[in-house]
Design a protein around this motif. Structure first.
Motif, PDB file in Angstrom:
ATOM      1  N   GLY A 105       0.783  -1.142   0.140  1.00 55.14           N
ATOM      2  CA  GLY A 105      -0.044  -0.189   0.030  1.00 55.14           C
ATOM      3  C   GLY A 105       0.843   1.205  -0.049  1.00 55.14           C
ATOM      4  N   ALA A 106       0.446   2.477   0.562  1.00 57.31           N
ATOM      5  CA  ALA A 106       1.024   3.621   0.629  1.00 57.31           C
ATOM      6  C   ALA A 106       2.181   3.482   1.496  1.00 57.31           C
ATOM      7  N   GLU A 107       3.282   4.495   1.558  1.00 57.97           N
ATOM      8  CA  GLU A 107       4.204   4.351   2.336  1.00 57.97           C
ATOM      9  C   GLU A 107       4.026   4.355   3.784  1.00 57.97           C
ATOM     10  N   GLY A 108       4.345   3.095   4.552  1.00 60.09           N
ATOM     11  CA  GLY A 108       3.897   3.153   5.957  1.00 60.09           C
ATOM     12  C   GLY A 108       2.751   2.273   6.182  1.00 60.09           C
ATOM     13  N   ALA A 109       2.186   2.010   4.998  1.00 62.30           N
ATOM     14  CA  ALA A 109       0.966   1.004   5.429  1.00 62.30           C
ATOM     15  C   ALA A 109       1.422  -0.335   5.394  1.00 62.30           C
ATOM     16  N   LYS A 110       0.582  -1.410   5.832  1.00 59.85           N
ATOM     17  CA  LYS A 110       0.909  -2.544   6.202  1.00 59.85           C
ATOM     18  C   LYS A 110       0.669  -3.394   4.913  1.00 59.85           C
ATOM     19  N   THR A 111       1.743  -4.440   4.598  1.00 62.80           N
ATOM     20  CA  THR A 111       1.858  -5.150   3.215  1.00 62.80           C
ATOM     21  C   THR A 111       0.724  -6.204   3.589  1.00 62.80           C
ATOM     22  N   ASN A 112      -0.353  -6.228   2.424  1.00 60.96           N
ATOM     23  CA  ASN A 112      -1.369  -7.174   2.449  1.00 60.96           C
ATOM     24  C   ASN A 112      -0.749  -8.558   1.708  1.00 60.96           C
ATOM     25  N   LYS A 113      -0.981  -9.646   2.278  1.00 59.54           N
ATOM     26  CA  LYS A 113      -0.341 -11.044   2.079  1.00 59.54           C
ATOM     27  C   LYS A 113      -1.426 -11.774   1.625  1.00 59.54           C
ATOM     28  N   ARG A 114      -1.179 -12.804   0.524  1.00 61.92           N
ATOM     29  CA  ARG A 114      -2.288 -13.739   0.271  1.00 61.92           C
ATOM     30  C   ARG A 114      -1.535 -14.904  -0.364  1.00 61.92           C
ATOM     31  N   LYS A 115      -1.954 -16.037   0.406  1.00 64.46           N
ATOM     32  CA  LYS A 115      -1.377 -17.435  -0.013  1.00 64.46           C
ATOM     33  C   LYS A 115      -2.173 -18.207  -0.994  1.00 64.46           C
ATOM     34  N   LEU A 116      -1.629 -18.491  -1.975  1.00 63.97           N
ATOM     35  CA  LEU A 116      -2.141 -19.069  -3.082  1.00 63.97           C
ATOM     36  C   LEU A 116      -2.327 -20.815  -2.956  1.00 63.97           C
ATOM     37  N   ASP A 117      -3.217 -21.323  -3.508  1.00 65.70           N
ATOM     38  CA  ASP A 117      -3.375 -22.916  -3.282  1.00 65.70           C
ATOM     39  C   ASP A 117      -2.786 -23.601  -4.104  1.00 65.70           C
ATOM     40  N   VAL A 118      -1.337 -23.835  -3.853  1.00 67.12           N
ATOM     41  CA  VAL A 118      -0.598 -24.494  -4.519  1.00 67.12           C
ATOM     42  C   VAL A 118       0.897 -25.034  -3.855  1.00 67.12           C
ATOM     43  N   HIS A 119       1.419 -26.094  -4.127  1.00 68.14           N
ATOM     44  CA  HIS A 119       2.529 -26.548  -3.603  1.00 68.14           C
ATOM     45  C   HIS A 119       3.533 -26.980  -4.690  1.00 68.14           C
ATOM     46  N   GLU A 144     -14.670 -16.958  -5.606  1.00 62.92           N
ATOM     47  CA  GLU A 144     -13.458 -17.754  -5.922  1.00 62.92           C
ATOM     48  C   GLU A 144     -12.354 -17.143  -5.302  1.00 62.92           C
ATOM     49  N   ILE A 145     -12.117 -15.983  -4.869  1.00 60.83           N
ATOM     50  CA  ILE A 145     -10.760 -15.693  -3.984  1.00 60.83           C
ATOM     51  C   ILE A 145     -10.663 -16.557  -2.797  1.00 60.83           C
ATOM     52  N   ALA A 146     -11.826 -16.980  -2.161  1.00 64.18           N
ATOM     53  CA  ALA A 146     -11.818 -17.771  -0.872  1.00 64.18           C
ATOM     54  C   ALA A 146     -10.809 -18.791  -1.027  1.00 64.18           C
ATOM     55  N   ASN A 147     -10.979 -19.797  -2.122  1.00 62.79           N
ATOM     56  CA  ASN A 147     -10.075 -20.679  -2.132  1.00 62.79           C
ATOM     57  C   ASN A 147      -8.715 -20.683  -2.814  1.00 62.79           C
ATOM     58  N   ASN A 148      -8.641 -19.356  -3.714  1.00 63.09           N
ATOM     59  CA  ASN A 148      -7.129 -19.180  -4.270  1.00 63.09           C
ATOM     60  C   ASN A 148      -6.727 -20.261  -5.195  1.00 63.09           C
ATOM     61  N   SER A 149      -7.577 -21.025  -5.742  1.00 65.14           N
ATOM     62  CA  SER A 149      -7.193 -22.244  -6.652  1.00 65.14           C
ATOM     63  C   SER A 149      -7.058 -21.673  -7.993  1.00 65.14           C
ATOM     64  N   PRO A 150      -6.190 -22.378  -8.695  1.00 66.07           N
ATOM     65  CA  PRO A 150      -5.644 -22.127 -10.291  1.00 66.07           C
ATOM     66  C   PRO A 150      -7.331 -21.911 -11.171  1.00 66.07           C
TER      67      PRO A 150
END
Length: 255
Positions: free
Chosen positions: A165-179, A217-223
Motif C-alpha cells: 500500500g502507501a508508504e508506511g501502510a501494512k503489506t497485504n499478504k495472500r497465499k495461493l493454493d499450490v505446492h 472464488e478468491i476464498a479458495n485461491n485455486s488456479p
C-alpha cells in the motif's frame, strides 16, 4: 548453469543472451544481429545465477541486474557497457541470489536469496537497501512483479502475493493454493497484471491464476485452469491482448 535470456519490453525487439561463461550479448531480433557484447573487467570473477532487465525508453537500453552465486548483484548500464553498481560484499559470505526483479517503475530491485525467508528491496540509483519484506518461511527462488499494481509474487515450495500500500501502510499478504515439489521453476505475470502463471521444477503443468475473481472464488485461491504439456517445462513467456481479450502462453519445453 543454464543460459539466461531476457527480452526487452514492451516491443520485444531487443534480446539479451547470457551464456555460462558470463558473456552478455544484446541482439536486435528484427535484423538478426548482435548489437553489443558485454564482459566484466574481472571476467569470471562471479557465477551468474539469475537476471532481470529494465529496458529504457526509445533508443535507451536501460539496466540489467544479474544475481550471483556469491551473493552480490551486478547492475549493468547497457548504454555505457559497464557494471555501474555492485550490491553486496562477496567477502561477507552472502547467500546465493536466486532471483531478481525490477519494480514496475524501475527505481527499485527485489531480490531473494537461498535459504532466506525475506525479500530485500534495493534502490537501483545507489544500491542502498531500502527495506525488507517477509516472504515464504522456507525461502523463495522465484520473483515476479505485477506491471499494473504495487504487488509482487514469491514462489518457493509455496506461492504468495504481497500487495504494498502507501508508504508506511501494512503489506497485504495472500497465499495461493499450490505446492511446488522441489521449488518453483517459472513465475510470470501477463502485461495486464490480471493473470499469474507458474510451474514447478520437473513439471509438465502450467498453473494459471486469475487475480480478479469474484469474492467466492478468491476464498479458495485455486488456479482458474491448468495447461498440460508433453514434456518438462523450462521457461514460460506470457502476453495479453486487451483489444482481443486473449492471453497467450509460450511454454519452452525440455526437448
Amino acid at each position: 548453469m543454464a543460459t539466461l535470456v531476457e527480452f526487452g519490453q514492451p516491443k520485444g525487439r531487443d534480446f539479451i543472451l547470457i551464456t555460462a561463461d558470463n558473456r552478455v550479448s544484446l541482439f536486435d531480433c528484427d535484423i538478426n544481429k548482435r548489437r553489443h557484447a558485454y564482459i566484466e573487467k574481472q571476467h569470471l570473477s562471479h557465477k551468474y545465477t539469475c537476471s532481470a532487465w529494465n529496458h529504457g525508453k526509445k533508443a535507451e537500453l536501460g539496466e540489467l541486474a544479474v544475481g550471483c552465486s556469491d551473493g552480490v548483484i551486478l547492475i549493468w548500464d547497457l548504454a555505457r557497457g559497464v557494471v555501474a553498481r555492485v550490491i553486496g560484499d562477496a567477502s561477507k559470505g552472502l547467500a546465493e541470489v536466486r532471483d531478481v526483479a525490477f519494480s514496475s517503475d524501475g527505481k527499485s530491485l527485489y531480490a531473494c536469496s537461498e535459504g532466506e525467508s525475506f525479500i530485500k528491496i534495493y534502490s537501483v540509483a545507489d544500491g542502498a537497501l531500502q527495506r525488507t519484506l517477509k516472504g515464504n518461511k522456507k525461502g523463495s527462488n522465484k520473483l515476479a512483479v505485477n506491471p499494473k499494481a504495487q504487488a509482487i509474487a514469491l514462489a518457493g515450495s509455496s506461492l504468495k502475493l504481497l500487495a504494498e500500500g502507501a508508504e508506511g501502510a501494512k503489506t497485504n499478504k495472500r497465499k495461493l493454493d499450490v505446492h511446488f515439489t522441489g521449488g518453483a521453476k517459472c513465475l510470470v505475470f501477463t502485461q495486464c497484471g490480471r493473470y499469474l502463471m507458474c510451474c514447478a521444477h520437473d513439471s509438465q503443468e502450467v498453473l494459471v491464476f486469475h487475480l480478479q475473481h469474484t469474492s467466492e472464488e478468491i476464498a479458495n485461491n485455486s488456479p482458474m485452469c491448468v495447461l498440460s504439456c508433453e514434456e518438462k517445462i523450462q521457461k514460460l513467456v506470457a502476453r495479453s491482448n486487451k483489444d482481443q481479450g486473449t492471453v497467450d502462453v509460450l511454454c519452452v519445453l525440455e526437448g
